[in-house]
Scaffold this active site. Structure first.
Site, short mmCIF file in Angstrom:
data_model
loop_
_atom_site.label_atom_id
_atom_site.label_comp_id
_atom_site.label_asym_id
_atom_site.label_seq_id
_atom_site.Cartn_x
_atom_site.Cartn_y
_atom_site.Cartn_z
N SER A 61 4.63 -30.30 16.95
CA SER A 61 4.58 -31.02 18.23
C SER A 61 4.26 -32.50 18.06
O SER A 61 3.70 -32.92 17.04
CB SER A 61 3.51 -30.40 19.13
N1 SAM Z 1 1.40 -25.84 16.85
C1 SAM Z 1 2.57 -26.03 16.04
C2 SAM Z 1 2.38 -27.12 15.03
O1 SAM Z 1 1.40 -27.81 15.08
O2 SAM Z 1 3.27 -27.24 14.17
C3 SAM Z 1 3.80 -26.33 16.84
C4 SAM Z 1 4.41 -25.14 17.32
S1 SAM Z 1 6.05 -25.11 17.84
C5 SAM Z 1 6.17 -26.36 19.04
C6 SAM Z 1 5.98 -23.59 18.72
C7 SAM Z 1 5.83 -22.39 17.85
O3 SAM Z 1 5.65 -21.27 18.70
C8 SAM Z 1 7.04 -22.09 17.00
O4 SAM Z 1 6.68 -22.06 15.66
C9 SAM Z 1 7.51 -20.73 17.51
O5 SAM Z 1 8.06 -19.94 16.48
C10 SAM Z 1 6.22 -20.15 18.05
N2 SAM Z 1 6.38 -19.07 19.01
C11 SAM Z 1 7.28 -18.92 20.00
N3 SAM Z 1 7.07 -17.77 20.65
C12 SAM Z 1 5.99 -17.18 20.08
C13 SAM Z 1 5.26 -15.99 20.32
N4 SAM Z 1 5.59 -15.14 21.29
N5 SAM Z 1 4.22 -15.72 19.53
C14 SAM Z 1 3.84 -16.56 18.54
N6 SAM Z 1 4.50 -17.69 18.25
C15 SAM Z 1 5.54 -18.01 19.02
#
Ligand code: SAM
Length: 663
Positions: A61
């Site tokens: 992000s």
């Molecule tokens: N916090 C992260 C970082 O600092 O890199 C950024 C995360 S990214 C914007 C969103 C993440 O949410 C992705 O890696 C995606 O695979 C994960 N995601 C989406 N749906 C999810 C779920 N139901 N459970 C866990 N992770 C999920």
């Protein structure tokens, strides 16, 4: 102490500038090396304030958003936090520098594994990562003091709210489109009670899971995009065929447009930015034709009532109220104090002079509500002239708002803290007092009474706007646009049953909100209200551009800059228009080619630049989902545009004190 690279220092300064205040958050952002969480090829961009791609088509992000969300969690050193969406592990690392224990869930196995390894390497021992569906939380470790979700969900999942302890906070991007969400903080205030606050408009990858989006929905969208990239868009070819080319604004033949407008009572003219010369020039050209060939009576614009009233006096050659306030001297001055508006104002004055003496002349009015104190002064001054006792009463009632005179937005904050009582009763009563005496007052001078009552209505609506602005962005947006529509209706009533009006405001105010993601958030605007009340009698024209320069500021209240507009996004309507290969054109939609209109009905992104332009975060800050033919009856395109010529203090030319009178 760690010595900071120039990049990192600038990065921390930017976070502070953008309003991050919490010392623990700043400290964590300073400590955690973001470059360790992205691929080697992207390390040089680690301290740009932008999201970056990671494996599995996901993103790390934007740092500002990480800081904003972390701050919103209100963490203490003894707190236990759940993060949903580990991604690269960067967010978890930040949380681990502030809270006692962090649990993080990631849906992709490879990402969970990689993040775990990274965090161990950096010796962040108070973080545990598992692979799973985080939309269901991690019930075994509950309850949590705080939960942060880093992916966009259609709604806040029930399971997560249940895993908060009472008093705990869930920070989550939620919204019913896959690409745009509202960042929310949900505080569990009791076993069955929550408090919901909206923090910002954001754009996250989707939360895919049982209480998030279906996997199917997530896979359809990227697949479609790939197809779109490979195939040249036949829609652009159709646009090229159907559009009426604009060789120049001065010479373009507007006969077709006037026919399409027909006998509409309202013509709404939008703009995709608040600082593009071509939008002003083209609207001025259309306005002149509507006045001369269709007898339109007045224009109502996205400016404050008292400022616009000065222009109205000027173009109609009537007596001005004495005032010690300068016209258009509040941010953003360039929106109206610009050469393009000045030229139209001169033309309107000459036009009115050419009319027989008994005619009222074409009028110029303001629809917006940011002039609380000027409007109060105008009401009092009017009453001092016509009814001294009521003027005293007005002074006393409006006195309730005096403490916030220099900073009306602080009025909303004072309401939140419950320290001061609000002034609702006083401002409502003042409007009622004026209305009760309207026959008496209006008999002396109907136009002056219109001015006074419009200012009193503005004060009433602005009081409510400022009171609610911190409680709900949707409510305060709606109040503003309701005020604009209400003002328009009163103006039509004043000018008579046959009167016709031209409205100038941003696309986001005039394009029907029901056809954009604004509508799905519950927002209305002038366009949607005009559609509801005037149906086909309102003809709405939107404007767009691909690239060029624009007059805009980087933040509210900051100086105007001439900024470059980035080329339009590949998934936007703007890109379709750009690919048509024409410099400028008119594109009928209500009366347009059916096949083209059908194609354009597939929703796409649309860019909106207001008085602030942030190219660094353009996708998140300036694009929204829209359905063009349901939003506008016609679309006007200028492929490459230039900034307006500001007359205000920013430009160093012109004299704002005398605008528009020092011609
Ligand atoms: N916090 C992260 C970082 O600092 O890199 C950024 C995360 S990214 C914007 C969103 C993440 O949410 C992705 O890696 C995606 O695979 C994960 N995601 C989406 N749906 C999810 C779920 N139901 N459970 C866990 N992770 C999920």
């Amino acid at each position: 102490m760690q010595t900071l690279s120039h990049d990192k220092k600038a990065f921390l300064d930017l976070l502070k500038k953008r309003g991050i205040r919490n010392k623990a958050v700043i400290h964590a952002m300073r400590e955690v090396p973001r470059e360790a969480f992205v691929g080697l090829d992207l390390a040089e961009f680690a301290y740009d304030d932008a999201p970056l791609p990671i494996e599995e088509g996901q993103t790390i992000s934007q740092p500002y958003i990480v800081a904003l969300m972390t701050e919103a969690l209100r963490l203490e050193p003894d707190h236990v936090v759940l993060e949903v969406g580990t991604g690269s592990g960067y967010g978890a690392a930040i949380l681990s520098r502030i809270a006692k224990q962090v649990y993080s869930v990631e849906r992709h196995k490879s990402l969970a594994h990689q993040a775990r390894t990274r965090l161990q390497k950096l010796n962040y021992t108070n973080v545990e990562v598992i692979c799973g569906d985080g939309s269901l939380g991690w019930p075994e470790q509950a309850p949590y003091d705080a939960i942060v979700v880093t992916a966009g969900s259609p709604e806040p999942p029930e399971s997560l709210i249940k895993q908060l302890r009472v008093g705990g906070r869930l920070v989550i991007p939620a919204g019913r489109t896959l690409t745009n969400q509202t960042l929310m903080r949900i505080t569990r205030t009791g076993v069955e009670q929550v408090k919901v606050e909206e923090l910002a408009a954001v754009r996250f990858v989707p939360l895919v899971g049982k209480e998030g989006w279906d996997e199917l929905e997530e896979t359809i969208r990227p697949a479609l995009k790939r197809v779109q990239i490979r195939k040249p868009e036949p829609v652009s070819e159709l646009i090229e065929k159907e559009a009426t080319h604009i060789p120049s604004i001065e010479t373009v033949d507007l006969t077709g447009l006037l026919e399409r407008v027909g006998d509409a009572r309202l013509v709404l003219l939008g703009e995709a930015t608040h600082g593009t010369a071509e939008f002003y020039e083209m609207r001025a050209r259309i306005t002149k034709e509507l006045i001369q060939k269709k007898g339109f009576n007045f224009m109502a614009v996205e400016a404050d009532w008292p400022d616009a009233a000065q222009i109205d006096h000027f173009i109609r050659g009537t007596r001005q109220e004495p005032t010690d306030e300068t016209t258009f001297n509040r941010f953003p001055t360039w929106m109206w104090a610009n050469r393009q508006v000045l030229e139209l104002v001169k033309w309107l004055r000459n036009y009115n002079r050419s009319l027989p003496a008994q005619e009222q002349g074409f009028g110029f009015f303001g629809l917006d509500l940011y002039s609380l104190y000027s409007s109060i002064n105008r009401v009092i001054r009017y009453l001092e002239d016509v009814d001294k006792d009521t003027a005293k009463l007005a002074r006393w009632r409006y006195g309730c708002l005096t403490p916030w005179q220099s900073e009306p937005t602080a009025y909303g904050i004072s309401g939140l803290t419950g320290k001061d009582r609000d002034c609702e009763r006083e401002v409502v009563e003042m409007l009622h007092t004026l209305m009760k005496k309207r026959l008496d007052y209006a008999a002396r001078d109907g136009r002056r009474f219109l001015d006074a009552v419009s200012n009193a209505r503005l004060v009433k609506n602005a009081e409510e706007y400022y009171r609610l602005m911190y409680l709900s962005s949707v409510k305060s947006w709606n109040l503003r646009d309701q005020h604009m529509f209400e003002t328009l209706r009163h103006l039509l009533e004043f000018h008579g049953d046959d009167s016709k009006a031209i409205i100038w405001a941003h696309n986001s105010h005039v394009g029907n909100a029901q056809a954009t993601e604004m509508g799905s958030r519950g927002e209305i605007n002038i366009g949607s209200q005009c559609r509801e009340h005037f149906s086909e009698q309102a003809y709405i024209i939107g404007f767009g551009t691909h690239e060029g320069t624009v007059a805009a500021a980087s933040d509210w209240g900051k100086p105007m800059e001439i900024k470059s507009i980035l080329p339009s996004h590949p998934d936007s309507y703007e890109r379709l228009c750009h690919d048509a290969g024409l410099n400028a054109f008119l594109l009928p939609l209500r009366h347009g080619n059916r096949k083209l209109v059908q194609e354009l009905k597939k929703p796409r992104l649309q860019r909106a630049i207001g008085v602030i332009y942030r190219p660094e975060t353009e996708l998140v800050s300036h694009y929204y989902d829209a359905c063009l033919p349901n939003q506008f009856d016609e679309y006007i395109w200028f492929d490459k545009t230039r900034a307006v010529d500001a007359l205000g203090p920013e430009s160093g030319i012109g004299n704002p004190e005398t605008f528009p009178f020092g011609l």
